[in-house]
Design an enzyme around this catalytic site. Structure first.
Site, PDB file in Angstrom:
ATOM      1  N   GLU A 284       5.052   5.607  -0.420  1.00  0.00           N
ATOM      2  CA  GLU A 284       6.203   5.080  -0.226  1.00  0.00           C
ATOM      3  C   GLU A 284       6.478   3.587  -0.895  1.00  0.00           C
ATOM      4  O   GLU A 284       7.460   3.275  -1.484  1.00  0.00           O
ATOM      5  CB  GLU A 284       6.703   4.808   1.165  1.00  0.00           C
ATOM      6  CG  GLU A 284       6.292   3.800   1.957  1.00  0.00           C
ATOM      7  CD  GLU A 284       4.928   3.757   2.467  1.00  0.00           C
ATOM      8  OE1 GLU A 284       3.893   4.112   1.841  1.00  0.00           O
ATOM      9  OE2 GLU A 284       4.793   3.401   3.739  1.00  0.00           O
TER      10      GLU A 284
ATOM     11  N   ASP B 169       4.147   0.105  -3.025  1.00  0.00           N
ATOM     12  CA  ASP B 169       3.053  -0.292  -3.784  1.00  0.00           C
ATOM     13  C   ASP B 169       3.134  -1.945  -3.127  1.00  0.00           C
ATOM     14  O   ASP B 169       3.904  -2.685  -3.826  1.00  0.00           O
ATOM     15  CB  ASP B 169       3.136  -0.255  -5.149  1.00  0.00           C
ATOM     16  CG  ASP B 169       2.027  -1.049  -5.972  1.00  0.00           C
ATOM     17  OD1 ASP B 169       0.949  -1.671  -5.197  1.00  0.00           O
ATOM     18  OD2 ASP B 169       1.889  -0.905  -7.246  1.00  0.00           O
ATOM     19  N   ASP B 170       2.266  -2.240  -2.330  1.00  0.00           N
ATOM     20  CA  ASP B 170       2.303  -3.432  -1.555  1.00  0.00           C
ATOM     21  C   ASP B 170       1.249  -4.487  -2.257  1.00  0.00           C
ATOM     22  O   ASP B 170       1.358  -5.196  -3.313  1.00  0.00           O
ATOM     23  CB  ASP B 170       2.135  -3.406  -0.164  1.00  0.00           C
ATOM     24  CG  ASP B 170       2.605  -4.812   0.439  1.00  0.00           C
ATOM     25  OD1 ASP B 170       2.496  -5.828  -0.001  1.00  0.00           O
ATOM     26  OD2 ASP B 170       2.578  -4.863   1.832  1.00  0.00           O
ATOM     27  N   THR B 171       0.189  -3.996  -1.810  1.00  0.00           N
ATOM     28  CA  THR B 171      -1.220  -4.840  -2.326  1.00  0.00           C
ATOM     29  C   THR B 171      -1.759  -4.112  -3.271  1.00  0.00           C
ATOM     30  O   THR B 171      -2.650  -4.590  -4.081  1.00  0.00           O
ATOM     31  CB  THR B 171      -2.306  -4.872  -1.166  1.00  0.00           C
ATOM     32  OG1 THR B 171      -2.624  -3.664  -0.753  1.00  0.00           O
ATOM     33  CG2 THR B 171      -1.776  -5.622  -0.042  1.00  0.00           C
TER      34      THR B 171
ATOM     35  N   THR C 224      -3.976  -1.689  -2.905  1.00  0.00           N
ATOM     36  CA  THR C 224      -5.415  -1.436  -2.700  1.00  0.00           C
ATOM     37  C   THR C 224      -5.417   0.110  -2.160  1.00  0.00           C
ATOM     38  O   THR C 224      -6.202   0.601  -2.461  1.00  0.00           O
ATOM     39  CB  THR C 224      -5.699  -2.185  -1.098  1.00  0.00           C
ATOM     40  OG1 THR C 224      -5.395  -3.635  -1.646  1.00  0.00           O
ATOM     41  CG2 THR C 224      -7.103  -2.188  -0.673  1.00  0.00           C
TER      42      THR C 224
ATOM     43  N   TYR D 202      11.365   2.064   6.505  1.00  0.00           N
ATOM     44  CA  TYR D 202      11.810   3.603   6.081  1.00  0.00           C
ATOM     45  C   TYR D 202      12.350   4.305   7.354  1.00  0.00           C
ATOM     46  O   TYR D 202      11.813   4.074   8.498  1.00  0.00           O
ATOM     47  CB  TYR D 202      10.546   4.193   5.475  1.00  0.00           C
ATOM     48  CG  TYR D 202      10.040   3.617   4.025  1.00  0.00           C
ATOM     49  CD1 TYR D 202      11.076   3.683   3.087  1.00  0.00           C
ATOM     50  CD2 TYR D 202       9.194   2.815   3.909  1.00  0.00           C
ATOM     51  CE1 TYR D 202      10.780   3.068   1.910  1.00  0.00           C
ATOM     52  CE2 TYR D 202       8.900   2.040   3.008  1.00  0.00           C
ATOM     53  CZ  TYR D 202       9.491   2.209   1.726  1.00  0.00           C
ATOM     54  OH  TYR D 202       9.181   1.683   0.552  1.00  0.00           O
ATOM     55  N   PRO D 203      13.287   5.421   6.801  1.00  0.00           N
ATOM     56  CA  PRO D 203      14.015   5.827   8.019  1.00  0.00           C
ATOM     57  C   PRO D 203      13.105   6.745   8.721  1.00  0.00           C
ATOM     58  O   PRO D 203      13.075   7.140  10.055  1.00  0.00           O
ATOM     59  CB  PRO D 203      15.066   6.910   7.202  1.00  0.00           C
ATOM     60  CG  PRO D 203      14.515   6.639   5.785  1.00  0.00           C
ATOM     61  CD  PRO D 203      13.757   5.417   5.680  1.00  0.00           C
ATOM     62  N   TRP D 204      11.826   7.268   8.098  1.00  0.00           N
ATOM     63  CA  TRP D 204      10.855   8.056   8.782  1.00  0.00           C
ATOM     64  C   TRP D 204      10.002   7.301   9.880  1.00  0.00           C
ATOM     65  O   TRP D 204       9.266   7.926  10.708  1.00  0.00           O
ATOM     66  CB  TRP D 204       9.886   8.905   7.843  1.00  0.00           C
ATOM     67  CG  TRP D 204       9.319   8.290   6.602  1.00  0.00           C
ATOM     68  CD1 TRP D 204       8.245   7.298   6.818  1.00  0.00           C
ATOM     69  CD2 TRP D 204       9.962   7.870   5.462  1.00  0.00           C
ATOM     70  NE1 TRP D 204       8.103   6.742   5.387  1.00  0.00           N
ATOM     71  CE2 TRP D 204       9.115   7.073   4.698  1.00  0.00           C
ATOM     72  CE3 TRP D 204      11.088   8.549   5.106  1.00  0.00           C
ATOM     73  CZ2 TRP D 204       9.292   6.723   3.349  1.00  0.00           C
ATOM     74  CZ3 TRP D 204      11.270   8.030   3.489  1.00  0.00           C
ATOM     75  CH2 TRP D 204      10.674   7.259   2.740  1.00  0.00           C
TER      76      TRP D 204
END
Length: 181
Positions: A102, A104-106, A108, A161-163
């Protein structure tokens, strides 16, 4: 970090649909969904790829976890491998695989997935698709030959996120108020 941003299912679906039309030249041989956040985007992507290219792309799931959901912080143990298919489960004649998550933050978790898929599937062309690419320095690195696609680039804020919603009506109300429905 700024306030939390709430995205509706419709908004996410629209981002993925636009990506399939504008960023994909062909369907991958398999979608590799990173469990947790990548499952629902992977399923949406599968439907939209079938509509565009006329093929049903199988989905395989890898269980990786970096963030502690209770603290909303990176786990002190780094990427945790919870589930991983055998090379045979991916298919003998596989030519390409697309890792889906969902956000791409770090980077990692994506780096971990690509490194380990390379070991298991050395002759398979690998790519990455994320719904959101946070515009910030990354800890992880992807090899130059890995095709990278992001549906949208966003600032560095916590995305809900909605989920992940317990009360979907409240979540959708927040998404509409933020213009993300």
């Amino acid at each position: 970090m700024a306030e939390k941003q709430h995205y509706s299912y419709n908004y996410i679906h629209s981002l993925i649909a636009a990506s399939v039309l504008n960023k994909f030249d062909e369907a991958p041989g398999v979608i590799v969904a990173i469990s947790g956040g990548g499952l629902i985007p992977a399923r949406m992507l599968r439907t939209l790829l079938k509509a565009r290219f006329g093929v049903t792309v199988p989905i395989r799931v890898v269980g990786l976890m970096l963030y502690d959901d209770d603290t909303e912080e990176i786990s002190k143990d780094g990427v945790q491998r919870l589930q991983w298919p055998t090379p045979q489960e991916f298919g003998a004649s596989l030519k390409s695989a697309l890792v889906v998550d969902e956000v791409d933050d770090t980077r990692t978790t994506l780096q971990y997935a690509i490194e380990h898929l390379r070991k298991d599937l050395p002759s398979v062309s690998l790519g990455v698709f994320v719904v959101h690419d946070k515009q910030k320095p990354k800890r992880g690195v992807l090899p130059a030959d890995v095709k990278y696609l992001a549906a949208a680039e966003v600032e560095d804020f916590w995305i809900v996120y909605p989920w992940d919603a317990v009360d979907i009506a409240d979540h959708e109300k927040k998404a509409r108020a933020q213009g993300l429905a």
